[in-house]
Enzyme design. Sequence first.
Site, mmCIF file in Angstrom:
data_model
loop_
_atom_site.group_PDB
_atom_site.id
_atom_site.type_symbol
_atom_site.label_atom_id
_atom_site.label_comp_id
_atom_site.label_asym_id
_atom_site.label_seq_id
_atom_site.Cartn_x
_atom_site.Cartn_y
_atom_site.Cartn_z
ATOM 1 N N ASP A 293 5.950 1.126 -3.752
ATOM 2 C CA ASP A 293 5.927 -0.093 -4.838
ATOM 3 C C ASP A 293 7.420 -0.117 -5.477
ATOM 4 O OD1 ASP A 293 3.143 -0.268 -4.549
ATOM 5 O OD2 ASP A 293 3.201 -1.030 -6.716
ATOM 6 N N TYR B 233 -9.210 -3.637 -4.939
ATOM 7 C CA TYR B 233 -8.739 -2.910 -6.392
ATOM 8 C C TYR B 233 -9.974 -2.004 -6.730
ATOM 9 C CZ TYR B 233 -5.019 -6.121 -7.521
ATOM 10 O OH TYR B 233 -3.853 -6.617 -7.589
ATOM 11 N N ARG C 219 -10.316 -0.421 -9.927
ATOM 12 C CA ARG C 219 -9.600 -0.136 -11.491
ATOM 13 C C ARG C 219 -10.395 -0.309 -12.473
ATOM 14 N NH1 ARG C 219 -4.718 -4.549 -10.555
ATOM 15 N NH2 ARG C 219 -4.044 -3.381 -12.365
ATOM 16 N N ASN D 235 7.053 -0.655 -11.952
ATOM 17 C CA ASN D 235 7.972 -0.944 -11.018
ATOM 18 C C ASN D 235 9.251 -1.589 -11.546
ATOM 19 O OD1 ASN D 235 5.858 -0.222 -9.128
ATOM 20 N ND2 ASN D 235 5.482 -2.522 -8.613
ATOM 21 N N GLY E 59 8.611 -8.916 -6.421
ATOM 22 C CA GLY E 59 8.561 -9.781 -7.706
ATOM 23 C C GLY E 59 9.190 -8.727 -8.953
ATOM 24 N N ASP E 60 8.389 -7.626 -8.859
ATOM 25 C CA ASP E 60 8.714 -6.597 -10.089
ATOM 26 C C ASP E 60 10.240 -6.330 -9.881
ATOM 27 O OD1 ASP E 60 5.963 -6.641 -10.617
ATOM 28 O OD2 ASP E 60 5.756 -4.928 -9.147
#
Length: 334
Positions: free
Chosen positions: A311, A104, A106, A38, A274-275
Amino acid sequence: MPDVVTFGEIMLRLTSPGHLRLVQAPHFEITLGGAEANVAVMIAQLGGSAGYVTRLPANDVAQRAINELRGYGVDTNFIVRAGNRIGIYFLEQGASQRAGKVIYDRAHSAIAEAQPGEFPWDKIFAGAKWFHWSGITPALSVSAAKVTGEAIAAARRMGLAVSFDLNYRAKLWENPEQAGEVLSPLMKGVHLCVTSIEEAQSVFGIDVAAGEGPRGTETARQLCEKFGFESVALTQRQGATANATSWGAMFFHEGQSYFSPRHEISVVDRVGAGDSFSGALIFALLRGDGAQKAIDFAVAASTLKHTVPGDYNLVSLAEIEALAAGAGGGRVQR
């Protein structure tokens, strides 16, 4: 070679449509994203030069992720193709007093199984100016933490500025203390830390309850004293519901605090805000903005991200600069 290199995990995001709960979803909307990807997309969207490094399997889903990054202008030449799976996360958008939810999937993703020595960091960083990483990557596995340390050491050896977004994710750590134990040794060599007052307290043990200065000054000062950061950016969110939030930040640089205006936001999608803040702040600092202009620009960029599904922050430089200069109101531009 790109000016900014980011390193981390990109994932397949499966979102229940509208405001349906995950248990109601008849299908999922597919997008892609991840903290460091991002950031790279944000910088590229602004006209900056960004490259993204990760480890992805040699399958079509991973290829879609790479193709999308390339389409947004991100350099993907040093993505390692190995491993068996791309990470997945399921997102349920919140509404009113019901918070959003992430699940998640992942474990054993390709990047979680990365090993030191797999990435040619000297080649990756050749000609680069900046390296960005977040606390999510070392949380994935012991080996991912080692690879992150390897990257930081190479970046410092080659003279790059290094930025770090704490990005604490409770579902990836046993507790904040474990995060602090893993991340603290990696702070050596970080120039810019992006976090929040709450994260700094819980993960790094910064305790300034009795003497906190205006909106985070003492927290930032103690972080700099503890780890040797040159600068600290603290995002500051206030919001009573999932659909509305108040957003701002402060930037502690060369012993001075700089505060952005606050923006009152009707939220469409807060993932990646935030990214985009980190990406826009890096972009602003690299183009030579002063501290006040840089923090105002970064907050404006992340404010607009709250209005964009997915995102990635798909807004323009002109839109961000207009908001940072005080233009806004949401009127149709004709």
